[in-house]
Design a protein around this motif. Sequence first.
Motif, mmCIF file in Angstrom:
data_model
loop_
_atom_site.group_PDB
_atom_site.id
_atom_site.type_symbol
_atom_site.label_atom_id
_atom_site.label_comp_id
_atom_site.label_asym_id
_atom_site.label_seq_id
_atom_site.Cartn_x
_atom_site.Cartn_y
_atom_site.Cartn_z
ATOM 1 N N ALA A 1 30.895 42.968 33.116
ATOM 2 C CA ALA A 1 31.565 41.856 32.427
ATOM 3 C C ALA A 1 33.075 41.984 32.603
ATOM 4 C CB ALA A 1 31.209 41.849 30.949
ATOM 5 N N LEU A 2 33.671 40.968 33.187
ATOM 6 C CA LEU A 2 35.113 40.950 33.430
ATOM 7 C C LEU A 2 35.778 39.999 32.448
ATOM 8 C CD1 LEU A 2 35.015 40.641 37.328
ATOM 9 C CD2 LEU A 2 34.994 42.732 35.954
ATOM 10 N N GLY A 3 36.803 40.477 31.769
ATOM 11 C CA GLY A 3 37.486 39.651 30.782
ATOM 12 C C GLY A 3 38.850 39.195 31.253
ATOM 13 N N LEU B 1 30.005 35.525 43.236
ATOM 14 C CA LEU B 1 29.983 36.978 43.168
ATOM 15 C C LEU B 1 28.591 37.570 43.022
ATOM 16 C CD1 LEU B 1 33.082 37.720 40.911
ATOM 17 C CD2 LEU B 1 32.898 37.937 43.385
ATOM 18 N N GLY B 2 27.661 36.843 42.451
ATOM 19 C CA GLY B 2 26.326 37.391 42.247
ATOM 20 C C GLY B 2 25.941 37.418 40.785
ATOM 21 N N SER B 3 24.655 37.563 40.545
ATOM 22 C CA SER B 3 24.114 37.380 39.200
ATOM 23 C C SER B 3 24.405 38.535 38.253
ATOM 24 C CB SER B 3 22.598 37.174 39.287
ATOM 25 O OG SER B 3 21.979 38.289 39.907
ATOM 26 N N ASP B 4 24.864 39.685 38.762
ATOM 27 C CA ASP B 4 25.093 40.819 37.868
ATOM 28 C C ASP B 4 26.564 40.970 37.472
ATOM 29 O OD1 ASP B 4 25.988 41.633 40.367
ATOM 30 O OD2 ASP B 4 25.426 43.723 40.019
ATOM 31 N N ILE B 5 27.372 39.936 37.702
ATOM 32 C CA ILE B 5 28.780 39.947 37.291
ATOM 33 C C ILE B 5 29.040 38.735 36.401
ATOM 34 C CG2 ILE B 5 31.172 39.781 38.078
ATOM 35 C CD1 ILE B 5 30.264 41.220 40.635
ATOM 36 N N ARG B 6 29.596 39.014 35.247
ATOM 37 C CA ARG B 6 29.900 37.943 34.287
ATOM 38 C C ARG B 6 31.414 37.816 34.141
ATOM 39 N NH1 ARG B 6 28.116 39.887 29.242
ATOM 40 N NH2 ARG B 6 30.200 39.967 28.329
ATOM 41 N N GLU C 1 40.966 42.041 40.965
ATOM 42 C CA GLU C 1 41.568 43.107 40.163
ATOM 43 C C GLU C 1 40.638 43.535 39.036
ATOM 44 O OE1 GLU C 1 45.298 45.376 39.138
ATOM 45 O OE2 GLU C 1 44.062 44.854 40.869
ATOM 46 N N GLY C 2 39.976 42.571 38.398
ATOM 47 C CA GLY C 2 39.003 42.925 37.378
ATOM 48 C C GLY C 2 37.881 43.776 37.938
ATOM 49 N N LEU C 3 37.401 43.417 39.107
ATOM 50 C CA LEU C 3 36.357 44.205 39.767
ATOM 51 C C LEU C 3 36.868 45.596 40.121
ATOM 52 C CD1 LEU C 3 34.951 41.433 42.122
ATOM 53 C CD2 LEU C 3 33.690 42.520 40.259
#
Length: 243
Positions: free
Chosen positions: A3-5, A24-29, A217-219
């Motif tokens: 989860a990226l805020g 990005l894909g289903s496992d990144i929010r 950057e969040g990633l």
Amino acid sequence: MTALGFLYPGHSGEDDYPRIEQLLGSDIRVDLVHTDTGGDAHRVDALREMGSPRQLEESTAELRLAGADAVVWACTSGGFVHGWEGAQEQVRFLARTAGLPASSTSFAFVHAAKELGLRRVAIGTTYPEDVARLFADFLRTGGLETVSVAGSGVVTAAEAGTWTETEVLALARAADHPDAEAVLLPGTALHTAAHIPVLEKELGKPLLTASQVTVWEGLRLADRRVNAPELGALFTREPVIQA
């Protein structure tokens, strides 16, 4: 699930973030919390207030409660107008308040450029000249040489948020320079996520845009690497090993 805020000022180009999430894909929010701008003018005093602790504290806590793994202040000008040291203190405040790894779009540009091994860049900006100059100064402190700056003097983020692909492409072309290894578009108000492949093909070099580098950057903070060709060279190239 990662989860990226993101703390995003006001409402203008925020549509880029759900678009990027889909790529990005289903496992990144991607969690986006809007902060109070305190005004929408591209003036140095207004931009400094926009990124002040008073404006960011409540929204930062909200992202922590939402379960974010990292937090990024998604406003380029609201970071670099504080200068390098001031922007670092801003990020430290976010990290303390959220209890999470933190950064900002200003630092994201520097980190992304280093990821690609860049040394010389061109800037295409909607900022007034004095604000654009502060961004070039910030990049120089981060080890990047600005070989050209194209500005458009847009007064507000809301106006920049109405720009179409045609206008964004024109800005990138105007900014490009034969000595530039990449073109940077620092405005988080611009809608760029849907246009990156077209722009990179047109320019024949990497393009770094505010929403793109902010999510990258969040990633990075979350220690995730994602291959997403539709988000350009930054999301497809192997990292450069710095000497």
